[in-house]
Write a protein that holds these residues in place. Sequence first.
Motif, PDB file in Angstrom:
ATOM      1  N   VAL A  40       5.283  46.235  56.841  1.00 54.75           N
ATOM      2  CA  VAL A  40       5.805  45.196  57.736  1.00 54.75           C
ATOM      3  C   VAL A  40       6.347  45.807  59.027  1.00 54.75           C
ATOM      4  O   VAL A  40       6.269  45.185  60.100  1.00 54.75           O
ATOM      5  CB  VAL A  40       6.873  44.334  57.020  1.00 54.75           C
ATOM      6  N   LEU A  73       8.196  32.345  57.844  1.00 56.64           N
ATOM      7  CA  LEU A  73       7.652  33.427  58.654  1.00 56.64           C
ATOM      8  C   LEU A  73       8.801  34.254  59.217  1.00 56.64           C
ATOM      9  O   LEU A  73       9.735  33.690  59.805  1.00 56.64           O
ATOM     10  CB  LEU A  73       6.786  32.877  59.793  1.00 56.64           C
ATOM     11  N   TYR A  74       8.717  35.573  59.035  1.00 58.52           N
ATOM     12  CA  TYR A  74       9.799  36.459  59.448  1.00 58.52           C
ATOM     13  C   TYR A  74       9.233  37.631  60.234  1.00 58.52           C
ATOM     14  O   TYR A  74       8.229  38.246  59.834  1.00 58.52           O
ATOM     15  CB  TYR A  74      10.538  37.014  58.222  1.00 58.52           C
ATOM     16  N   GLY A  75       9.910  37.962  61.312  1.00 58.07           N
ATOM     17  CA  GLY A  75       9.630  39.209  61.987  1.00 58.07           C
ATOM     18  C   GLY A  75      10.188  40.373  61.184  1.00 58.07           C
ATOM     19  O   GLY A  75      11.043  40.192  60.304  1.00 58.07           O
ATOM     20  N   TRP A 116       5.088  41.298  60.847  1.00 61.91           N
ATOM     21  CA  TRP A 116       5.370  39.958  60.358  1.00 61.91           C
ATOM     22  C   TRP A 116       5.180  39.864  58.850  1.00 61.91           C
ATOM     23  O   TRP A 116       4.289  40.488  58.281  1.00 61.91           O
ATOM     24  CB  TRP A 116       4.471  38.919  61.038  1.00 61.91           C
ATOM     25  N   CYS A 153       1.078  34.716  65.309  1.00 60.18           N
ATOM     26  CA  CYS A 153       1.458  35.876  64.493  1.00 60.18           C
ATOM     27  C   CYS A 153       0.532  35.986  63.285  1.00 60.18           C
ATOM     28  O   CYS A 153       0.196  34.974  62.663  1.00 60.18           O
ATOM     29  CB  CYS A 153       2.900  35.760  64.010  1.00 60.18           C
ATOM     30  N   PRO A 204       0.508  37.671  59.643  1.00 59.99           N
ATOM     31  CA  PRO A 204       1.338  38.398  58.662  1.00 59.99           C
ATOM     32  C   PRO A 204       0.618  39.623  58.093  1.00 59.99           C
ATOM     33  O   PRO A 204      -0.589  39.591  57.854  1.00 59.99           O
ATOM     34  CB  PRO A 204       1.586  37.355  57.566  1.00 59.99           C
TER      35      PRO A 204
END
Length: 319
Positions: free
Chosen positions: A206, A153-155, A211, A125, A127
């Motif tokens: 985002v 880390l975030y979707g 990400w 991924c 960001p």
Amino acid sequence: MKSAVGSTDVAAPHPRVSVAIPTFNRIELLRRSVVSALLLTYPNLEIIVSDNAGTDGTAEYLKSLNDPRLIILLGETNIGMAPNWDRCLAAATGEYFLLMSDDDAFVDPEAIAKLVAGFAPRDGCTPSVVFCDVLLERVHSGRIVPTAAEKTLYGAAEILRLFFTNRITVMPCGTMVRLAELRRLGGYAGNGMMLAVDAFVWISIVLDGGWAARIAEPLVLYRVHESLTSSAPETWEADIDLLIRMIDRAGGPLEDGDRRIVLAALAATRNRAALGYVIRRWRRGGGLKAVFRDVVQYRTRLFRWSNVAFIAGRILRHR
């Protein structure tokens, strides 16, 4: 008028970063913000300060500084908040961009290096937004409260769920984006937002990139003050309605279930804006009659289960 005190041109591997500090008539607070930026150790940095036609000596203060990283923009007339942010954006030459209010400050000289490092690909991924934990300086009480979260880390769907349910904090002074993405959106002005301009921007980015990376340490201080939190509910509602429309038509990373959760959280946020406004009016001695009028005016927003749940949650957290 644009006055560049100087410029630096440091080669890779340090991509250029633009830190923007728009300001208007808050010279005492601005001093702390600018000094904290000048203490940053990142080797390829420009610091853009845009004075929105202030009358408090800000221009003279900025001209007295001697640092090759500093770019000074002096407006002849006040063009408003978001257009002043866009004036900073137009002057920026970095690969990455961070917007800092004139009453916020960096608390770690390595802040920029740590944020830039957050853009490195991980787990397949890349960001599109990098944010850090912050120190919340509550002006009313004098308390400084650190924020935190669980992951790094975030979707898009996950961070939006957490953000709109108040389980994660993303503040503009601790949020870095790619300059090209920000310009692709058209900058800050013109999207119709009045207060949540910065949130609209990073959410849009985002949603497109998918990400967001979190730096799990406080790198900046964010000042929570009355002029922001006491804004009328109608202003917040207008912003929230725009966010609802954006989320409602968002495709890409938002599945139907995620979209429903985020939209429900936004509706609860709209109700909570009225609740917070009435509570703050009461705390500031608005008087029983004035508060009663507010309760009557905003009753359709106040008497909601989401507000009951919010109050109960606050009580349980402070037991």
